[in-house]
Design a protein around this motif. Structure first.
Motif, PDB file in Angstrom:
ATOM      1  N   GLU A  95       1.176  -1.180   0.150  1.00  0.00           N
ATOM      2  CA  GLU A  95      -0.416   0.031  -0.257  1.00  0.00           C
ATOM      3  C   GLU A  95       0.742   1.304  -0.011  1.00  0.00           C
ATOM      4  O   GLU A  95       0.187   1.901  -1.084  1.00  0.00           O
ATOM      5  CB  GLU A  95      -0.513  -0.507   1.726  1.00  0.00           C
ATOM      6  N   ASN A  96       1.835   1.325   0.857  1.00  0.00           N
ATOM      7  CA  ASN A  96       2.743   2.353   0.592  1.00  0.00           C
ATOM      8  C   ASN A  96       3.464   2.877  -0.656  1.00  0.00           C
ATOM      9  O   ASN A  96       3.840   4.001  -1.371  1.00  0.00           O
ATOM     10  CB  ASN A  96       3.884   2.226   1.620  1.00  0.00           C
ATOM     11  N   TRP A  97       3.986   2.092  -1.448  1.00  0.00           N
ATOM     12  CA  TRP A  97       4.045   1.782  -2.403  1.00  0.00           C
ATOM     13  C   TRP A  97       3.285   2.479  -3.735  1.00  0.00           C
ATOM     14  O   TRP A  97       4.050   3.149  -3.948  1.00  0.00           O
ATOM     15  CB  TRP A  97       4.747   0.771  -2.871  1.00  0.00           C
ATOM     16  N   ARG A  98       2.006   1.774  -3.337  1.00  0.00           N
ATOM     17  CA  ARG A  98       0.801   2.368  -4.624  1.00  0.00           C
ATOM     18  C   ARG A  98       0.851   3.984  -4.151  1.00  0.00           C
ATOM     19  O   ARG A  98       0.667   4.984  -4.972  1.00  0.00           O
ATOM     20  CB  ARG A  98      -0.152   1.454  -3.906  1.00  0.00           C
ATOM     21  N   HIS A  99       0.933   4.611  -2.985  1.00  0.00           N
ATOM     22  CA  HIS A  99       0.400   5.471  -2.097  1.00  0.00           C
ATOM     23  C   HIS A  99       1.843   6.988  -2.805  1.00  0.00           C
ATOM     24  O   HIS A  99       0.641   7.675  -3.098  1.00  0.00           O
ATOM     25  CB  HIS A  99       0.142   5.412  -0.886  1.00  0.00           C
ATOM     26  N   ARG A 100       2.905   5.839  -2.633  1.00  0.00           N
ATOM     27  CA  ARG A 100       3.786   6.873  -3.693  1.00  0.00           C
ATOM     28  C   ARG A 100       4.246   7.358  -4.734  1.00  0.00           C
ATOM     29  O   ARG A 100       3.841   8.168  -4.998  1.00  0.00           O
ATOM     30  CB  ARG A 100       4.987   6.289  -3.148  1.00  0.00           C
ATOM     31  N   LEU A 101       3.263   6.145  -4.890  1.00  0.00           N
ATOM     32  CA  LEU A 101       3.621   6.460  -6.991  1.00  0.00           C
ATOM     33  C   LEU A 101       2.320   7.356  -7.214  1.00  0.00           C
ATOM     34  O   LEU A 101       2.300   8.326  -8.084  1.00  0.00           O
ATOM     35  CB  LEU A 101       3.421   5.514  -8.040  1.00  0.00           C
ATOM     36  N   MET A 102       0.720   7.445  -6.216  1.00  0.00           N
ATOM     37  CA  MET A 102       0.154   7.955  -6.339  1.00  0.00           C
ATOM     38  C   MET A 102       0.310   9.566  -6.467  1.00  0.00           C
ATOM     39  O   MET A 102      -0.007  10.781  -7.089  1.00  0.00           O
ATOM     40  CB  MET A 102      -1.206   6.985  -5.867  1.00  0.00           C
ATOM     41  N   ARG A 103       0.754   9.767  -5.387  1.00  0.00           N
ATOM     42  CA  ARG A 103       1.426  11.715  -5.166  1.00  0.00           C
ATOM     43  C   ARG A 103       1.889  11.515  -6.443  1.00  0.00           C
ATOM     44  O   ARG A 103       2.168  13.489  -6.470  1.00  0.00           O
ATOM     45  CB  ARG A 103       2.344  11.561  -4.072  1.00  0.00           C
ATOM     46  N   LEU A 104       2.675  10.697  -7.175  1.00  0.00           N
ATOM     47  CA  LEU A 104       3.204  11.359  -8.796  1.00  0.00           C
ATOM     48  C   LEU A 104       2.181  11.494  -9.681  1.00  0.00           C
ATOM     49  O   LEU A 104       2.471  11.718 -10.877  1.00  0.00           O
ATOM     50  CB  LEU A 104       4.309  10.771  -8.656  1.00  0.00           C
ATOM     51  N   GLY A 105       1.032  10.999  -9.663  1.00  0.00           N
ATOM     52  CA  GLY A 105       0.274  10.538 -10.207  1.00  0.00           C
ATOM     53  C   GLY A 105       0.253  10.034 -11.201  1.00  0.00           C
ATOM     54  O   GLY A 105      -0.627   9.448 -12.157  1.00  0.00           O
ATOM     55  N   HIS A 106       0.582   8.796 -10.867  1.00  0.00           N
ATOM     56  CA  HIS A 106       0.620   7.017 -10.998  1.00  0.00           C
ATOM     57  C   HIS A 106       0.061   6.357 -10.353  1.00  0.00           C
ATOM     58  O   HIS A 106      -0.171   5.686  -9.092  1.00  0.00           O
ATOM     59  CB  HIS A 106       1.754   6.816 -11.493  1.00  0.00           C
ATOM     60  N   ASP A 107      -1.063   5.415 -10.883  1.00  0.00           N
ATOM     61  CA  ASP A 107      -1.746   4.413 -10.171  1.00  0.00           C
ATOM     62  C   ASP A 107      -1.498   3.354 -10.824  1.00  0.00           C
ATOM     63  O   ASP A 107      -1.735   2.220 -11.484  1.00  0.00           O
ATOM     64  CB  ASP A 107      -3.246   4.054 -10.250  1.00  0.00           C
ATOM     65  N   PRO A 108      -0.408   2.383  -9.947  1.00  0.00           N
ATOM     66  CA  PRO A 108       0.014   1.262 -10.286  1.00  0.00           C
ATOM     67  C   PRO A 108      -1.500   0.224 -10.171  1.00  0.00           C
ATOM     68  O   PRO A 108      -1.452  -0.907 -11.329  1.00  0.00           O
ATOM     69  CB  PRO A 108       1.221   0.513  -9.110  1.00  0.00           C
ATOM     70  N   LEU A 109      -2.340   0.505  -9.906  1.00  0.00           N
ATOM     71  CA  LEU A 109      -3.331  -0.778 -10.525  1.00  0.00           C
ATOM     72  C   LEU A 109      -4.990  -0.013 -11.914  1.00  0.00           C
ATOM     73  O   LEU A 109      -5.041  -0.614 -12.002  1.00  0.00           O
ATOM     74  CB  LEU A 109      -4.257  -0.851  -9.031  1.00  0.00           C
ATOM     75  N   LYS A 110      -4.216   1.168 -12.082  1.00  0.00           N
ATOM     76  CA  LYS A 110      -5.116   1.614 -12.948  1.00  0.00           C
ATOM     77  C   LYS A 110      -4.430   0.349 -14.291  1.00  0.00           C
ATOM     78  O   LYS A 110      -3.512   0.730 -14.723  1.00  0.00           O
ATOM     79  CB  LYS A 110      -4.673   2.955 -12.779  1.00  0.00           C
ATOM     80  N   PRO A 111      -5.541   0.342 -15.192  1.00  0.00           N
ATOM     81  CA  PRO A 111      -5.379  -0.338 -16.611  1.00  0.00           C
ATOM     82  C   PRO A 111      -4.943   1.169 -17.809  1.00  0.00           C
ATOM     83  O   PRO A 111      -5.106   2.360 -17.303  1.00  0.00           O
ATOM     84  CB  PRO A 111      -6.527  -0.816 -16.895  1.00  0.00           C
ATOM     85  N   ALA A 112      -4.033   0.529 -18.594  1.00  0.00           N
ATOM     86  CA  ALA A 112      -4.274   1.336 -19.653  1.00  0.00           C
ATOM     87  C   ALA A 112      -4.279   1.699 -20.261  1.00  0.00           C
ATOM     88  O   ALA A 112      -5.102   1.312 -20.267  1.00  0.00           O
ATOM     89  CB  ALA A 112      -2.228   0.847 -20.279  1.00  0.00           C
TER      90      ALA A 112
END
Length: 113
Positions: A95-112
């Motif tokens: 979760e902390n990895w995902r949230h860190r990336l989401m703070r940059l505008g990238h959701d790793p669970l969101k399909p391309a």
């Protein structure tokens, strides 16, 4: 912008919008949500400074970019690419990895798209 050619800017713009897979609205909501736990958070100071800068870039036209925007865009592309590699396939992680990336505008669970 002194240190980037028009072709390099085009490539950076495309790369930035490829790795930043959240819309400006999604990022704005996330920055509000992420900051909700902070006591007394003010709207102008929600999320991280880099997250707010990414949000401002998403709301700009390419012709309105500043040298600082270009610096942040390069950093965001490098950071997300290092964390995700080139495929950017939806990936669950801590979760902390995902949230860190989401703070940059990238959701790793969101399909391309």
């Amino acid at each position: 912008m002194a240190d980037i050619s028009p072709n390099e800017l085009d490539t950076l713009w495309d790369d930035f919008h490829r790795v930043v897979n959240m819309t400006s609205q999604e990022l704005s909501v996330w920055l509000l949500t992420d900051s909700a736990a902070e006591d007394g958070a003010e709207p102008d100071h929600l999320g991280t400074e880099k997250g707010r800068h990414v949000l401002r870039i998403l709301q700009k036209r390419r012709t309105d970019l500043t040298d600082d925007d270009v610096r942040v865009m390069r950093n965001v592309v490098d950071t997300i690419t290092a964390e995700r590699r080139e495929d950017l396939e939806p990936t669950a992680g801590q979760e902390n990895w995902r949230h860190r990336l989401m703070r940059l505008g990238h959701d790793p669970l969101k399909p391309a798209s």
